[in-house]
Design a protein around this motif. Structure first.
Motif, PDB file in Angstrom:
ATOM      1  N   VAL A 151       0.826  -1.203   0.000  1.00 30.80           N
ATOM      2  CA  VAL A 151       0.000   0.000   0.000  1.00 30.80           C
ATOM      3  C   VAL A 151       0.862   1.256   0.000  1.00 30.80           C
ATOM      4  O   VAL A 151       0.660   2.174  -0.813  1.00 30.80           O
ATOM      5  N   ILE A 152       1.837   1.308   0.905  1.00 32.93           N
ATOM      6  CA  ILE A 152       2.690   2.502   0.988  1.00 32.93           C
ATOM      7  C   ILE A 152       3.521   2.653  -0.280  1.00 32.93           C
ATOM      8  O   ILE A 152       3.706   3.759  -0.801  1.00 32.93           O
ATOM      9  N   GLY A 153       4.025   1.521  -0.824  1.00 30.64           N
ATOM     10  CA  GLY A 153       4.809   1.582  -2.058  1.00 30.64           C
ATOM     11  C   GLY A 153       3.986   2.074  -3.231  1.00 30.64           C
ATOM     12  O   GLY A 153       4.471   2.866  -4.054  1.00 30.64           O
ATOM     13  N   THR A 154       2.736   1.645  -3.310  1.00 28.79           N
ATOM     14  CA  THR A 154       1.868   2.092  -4.406  1.00 28.79           C
ATOM     15  C   THR A 154       1.586   3.584  -4.302  1.00 28.79           C
ATOM     16  O   THR A 154       1.652   4.320  -5.298  1.00 28.79           O
ATOM     17  N   ILE A 155       1.279   4.035  -3.082  1.00 25.93           N
ATOM     18  CA  ILE A 155       1.013   5.468  -2.891  1.00 25.93           C
ATOM     19  C   ILE A 155       2.251   6.299  -3.212  1.00 25.93           C
ATOM     20  O   ILE A 155       2.176   7.334  -3.900  1.00 25.93           O
ATOM     21  N   ALA A 156       3.403   5.832  -2.758  1.00 24.32           N
ATOM     22  CA  ALA A 156       4.640   6.581  -3.004  1.00 24.32           C
ATOM     23  C   ALA A 156       4.971   6.625  -4.492  1.00 24.32           C
ATOM     24  O   ALA A 156       5.384   7.664  -5.028  1.00 24.32           O
ATOM     25  N   LEU A 157       4.788   5.488  -5.188  1.00 21.29           N
ATOM     26  CA  LEU A 157       5.072   5.444  -6.622  1.00 21.29           C
ATOM     27  C   LEU A 157       4.129   6.360  -7.394  1.00 21.29           C
ATOM     28  O   LEU A 157       4.549   7.083  -8.310  1.00 21.29           O
ATOM     29  N   TYR A 158       2.861   6.350  -7.014  1.00 19.27           N
ATOM     30  CA  TYR A 158       1.897   7.212  -7.693  1.00 19.27           C
ATOM     31  C   TYR A 158       2.235   8.690  -7.477  1.00 19.27           C
ATOM     32  O   TYR A 158       2.207   9.500  -8.420  1.00 19.27           O
ATOM     33  N   ALA A 159       2.558   9.036  -6.234  1.00 21.72           N
ATOM     34  CA  ALA A 159       2.881  10.442  -5.943  1.00 21.72           C
ATOM     35  C   ALA A 159       4.142  10.879  -6.678  1.00 21.72           C
ATOM     36  O   ALA A 159       4.177  11.971  -7.276  1.00 21.72           O
ATOM     37  N   ALA A 160       5.184  10.054  -6.650  1.00 21.45           N
ATOM     38  CA  ALA A 160       6.426  10.429  -7.329  1.00 21.45           C
ATOM     39  C   ALA A 160       6.219  10.526  -8.832  1.00 21.45           C
ATOM     40  O   ALA A 160       6.729  11.450  -9.489  1.00 21.45           O
ATOM     41  N   SER A 161       5.458   9.586  -9.397  1.00 23.36           N
ATOM     42  CA  SER A 161       5.219   9.614 -10.835  1.00 23.36           C
ATOM     43  C   SER A 161       4.379  10.824 -11.238  1.00 23.36           C
ATOM     44  O   SER A 161       4.603  11.404 -12.301  1.00 23.36           O
ATOM     45  N   ARG A 162       3.452  11.210 -10.400  1.00 24.48           N
ATOM     46  CA  ARG A 162       2.614  12.374 -10.723  1.00 24.48           C
ATOM     47  C   ARG A 162       3.437  13.650 -10.739  1.00 24.48           C
ATOM     48  O   ARG A 162       3.215  14.538 -11.576  1.00 24.48           O
ATOM     49  N   VAL A 163       4.416  13.727  -9.836  1.00 24.29           N
ATOM     50  CA  VAL A 163       5.256  14.927  -9.789  1.00 24.29           C
ATOM     51  C   VAL A 163       6.242  14.946 -10.946  1.00 24.29           C
ATOM     52  O   VAL A 163       6.450  15.978 -11.591  1.00 24.29           O
ATOM     53  N   VAL A 164       6.848  13.785 -11.257  1.00 24.69           N
ATOM     54  CA  VAL A 164       7.919  13.741 -12.250  1.00 24.69           C
ATOM     55  C   VAL A 164       7.391  13.531 -13.657  1.00 24.69           C
ATOM     56  O   VAL A 164       7.827  14.195 -14.607  1.00 24.69           O
TER      57      VAL A 164
ATOM     58  N   GLN B 166      -1.286   7.717 -13.408  1.00 23.76           N
ATOM     59  CA  GLN B 166      -2.477   6.867 -13.380  1.00 23.76           C
ATOM     60  C   GLN B 166      -2.186   5.488 -13.976  1.00 23.76           C
ATOM     61  O   GLN B 166      -2.665   4.473 -13.475  1.00 23.76           O
ATOM     62  N   ASP B 167      -1.386   5.462 -15.039  1.00 26.39           N
ATOM     63  CA  ASP B 167      -1.008   4.175 -15.632  1.00 26.39           C
ATOM     64  C   ASP B 167      -0.214   3.337 -14.643  1.00 26.39           C
ATOM     65  O   ASP B 167      -0.431   2.124 -14.517  1.00 26.39           O
ATOM     66  N   ARG B 168       0.720   3.933 -13.931  1.00 27.76           N
ATOM     67  CA  ARG B 168       1.503   3.186 -12.928  1.00 27.76           C
ATOM     68  C   ARG B 168       0.618   2.712 -11.779  1.00 27.76           C
ATOM     69  O   ARG B 168       0.814   1.617 -11.251  1.00 27.76           O
ATOM     70  N   LEU B 169      -0.365   3.528 -11.396  1.00 25.98           N
ATOM     71  CA  LEU B 169      -1.278   3.134 -10.319  1.00 25.98           C
ATOM     72  C   LEU B 169      -2.080   1.895 -10.714  1.00 25.98           C
ATOM     73  O   LEU B 169      -2.192   0.932  -9.931  1.00 25.98           O
ATOM     74  N   VAL B 170      -2.627   1.892 -11.925  1.00 28.20           N
ATOM     75  CA  VAL B 170      -3.395   0.734 -12.383  1.00 28.20           C
ATOM     76  C   VAL B 170      -2.494  -0.494 -12.495  1.00 28.20           C
ATOM     77  O   VAL B 170      -2.904  -1.615 -12.155  1.00 28.20           O
ATOM     78  N   THR B 171      -1.263  -0.299 -12.951  1.00 27.17           N
ATOM     79  CA  THR B 171      -0.319  -1.425 -13.035  1.00 27.17           C
ATOM     80  C   THR B 171      -0.056  -2.021 -11.658  1.00 27.17           C
ATOM     81  O   THR B 171      -0.026  -3.250 -11.498  1.00 27.17           O
ATOM     82  N   CYS B 172       0.105  -1.174 -10.668  1.00 28.13           N
ATOM     83  CA  CYS B 172       0.313  -1.663  -9.298  1.00 28.13           C
ATOM     84  C   CYS B 172      -0.911  -2.405  -8.782  1.00 28.13           C
ATOM     85  O   CYS B 172      -0.778  -3.453  -8.122  1.00 28.13           O
ATOM     86  N   LEU B 173      -2.092  -1.897  -9.066  1.00 25.09           N
ATOM     87  CA  LEU B 173      -3.312  -2.557  -8.610  1.00 25.09           C
ATOM     88  C   LEU B 173      -3.467  -3.926  -9.258  1.00 25.09           C
ATOM     89  O   LEU B 173      -3.828  -4.910  -8.595  1.00 25.09           O
ATOM     90  N   VAL B 174      -3.193  -4.006 -10.561  1.00 23.65           N
ATOM     91  CA  VAL B 174      -3.297  -5.290 -11.255  1.00 23.65           C
ATOM     92  C   VAL B 174      -2.268  -6.276 -10.722  1.00 23.65           C
ATOM     93  O   VAL B 174      -2.564  -7.455 -10.483  1.00 23.65           O
TER      94      VAL B 174
END
Length: 322
Positions: A24-37, A44-52
């Protein structure tokens, strides 16, 4: 992972919750970092990939856990005595499941001999001959039979044989009839879909040469679909080989070896494992070990049938030129 570990120390959590926190924390961190960078779209694509990926991991947890536990516990009695001896005169340790393995193979063979001809001919009728209300009715009842509980099939076979042989009858052929009720609709549905894939041009070419319809089916349609038919039949066998409820009602259990399905009770691996687990005796550890090994053998049989289905699909598929 480090944050999840610190959180686990603060809450005195276990390894399961630690993994959940990490995901959970890794997914949130990846989404936040990807949104900024990278921007919202890539995030959003990385978030869905993590969920799948997480959903896949969740689905694999019970499968891996089950396989690991069955192999670990079943290997304790995976020896020659288990495959070469029965339970006659066995109290405590020792004994095997030779009688149950042979009973399973015999009843499954009888089930196949009953189900495959009926299922294939029904599928041929639905695809090649059927039309109107009769075809729709058959398709409807096949769909209904696909979803009936397995215990209902056992009760049907028991009631059928009680009419002719009286109450309390237990026979191997009864188990084959009960399993056939479960296997026939699977064969019909799989064979029907495979026969529909045969190109109509092949049929029309045979008809243009004056070949009768029955001969076209035998010489053109079935050879073209043989790979799919073989795969469907093999998977249908794997579907019923581990059924327990119908065999509890129709076949029962015995400690001796009975290879005659038309006389007396027979032992089967699912029922054998059930009784070893529910009525282990004293001490219970030996019977429970035998139950785990029986479960391991059943899993190996199902896996073997699935491998056979893959091989049939690969080697008997029609060869196409490019």
């Amino acid at each position: 992972m480090a944050v999840a570990y610190l959180l686990g120390l603060a809450t005195s959590t276990n390894i399961v919750l630690l993994v959940i926190y990490t995901v959970v924390i890794g997914t949130i961190a990846l989404y936040a970092a990807s949104r900024v960078v990278e921007g919202p779209r890539r995030a959003q694509d990385r978030l869905v990939t993590c969920l799948v990926s997480s959903a896949f991991g969740i689905a694999m947890v019970p499968l891996v856990s089950l396989a690991f536990e069955v192999i670990r516990r079943g290997a304790l009695r995976f020896d020659g005595e288990f495959f070469g001896a029965s339970l006659v005169g066995v109290i405590g340790e020792g004994g095997g499941a030779y009688h149950a393995i042979m009973g399973t193979l015999i009843i499954t063979l009888l089930t196949t001999l009953i189900s495959v001809p009926i299922g294939l001919m029904t599928a041929i009728y639905l695809v090649e001959y059927g039309s109107g209300r009769l075809k729709k009715s058959i398709t409807f009842f096949v769909d209904v039979m696909t979803g009936i509980p397995s215990i209902v099939a056992g009760l049907f076979a028991y009631a059928l044989f009680v009419i002719f042989f009286g109450a309390g009858i237990r026979l191997g052929i009864m188990g084959a009839v009960a399993l056939s009720v479960l296997m026939i609709p699977v064969v019909v549905r799989s064979a029907e879909e495979v026969l529909k894939l045969v190109p109509n041009e092949l049929r029309e070419a045979a008809y243009a040469l004056g070949v009768p319809k029955w001969r076209t089916i035998v010489k053109v349609v079935l050879p073209t679909a043989i790979a799919g038919l073989g795969t469907g039949v093999t998977l249908a066998i794997a579907r019923v080989i581990g059924e327990t409820a119908p065999l509890l009602v129709t076949v029962g259990i015995t400690n001796g070896t009975n290879l005659n399905p038309f006389e007396g009770r027979m032992a089967t691996l699912p029922v054998y494992a059930f009784y070893q687990l529910t009525q282990p005796g004293v001490p219970p550890e030996n019977a429970i070990d035998r139950a785990w090994t029986a479960a391991l053998v059943l899993i190996m049989l199902v896996m073997g049938l699935n491998v056979v289905a893959r091989l049939i699909s690969r080697f008997f598929a029609p060869k196409t030129s490019r």
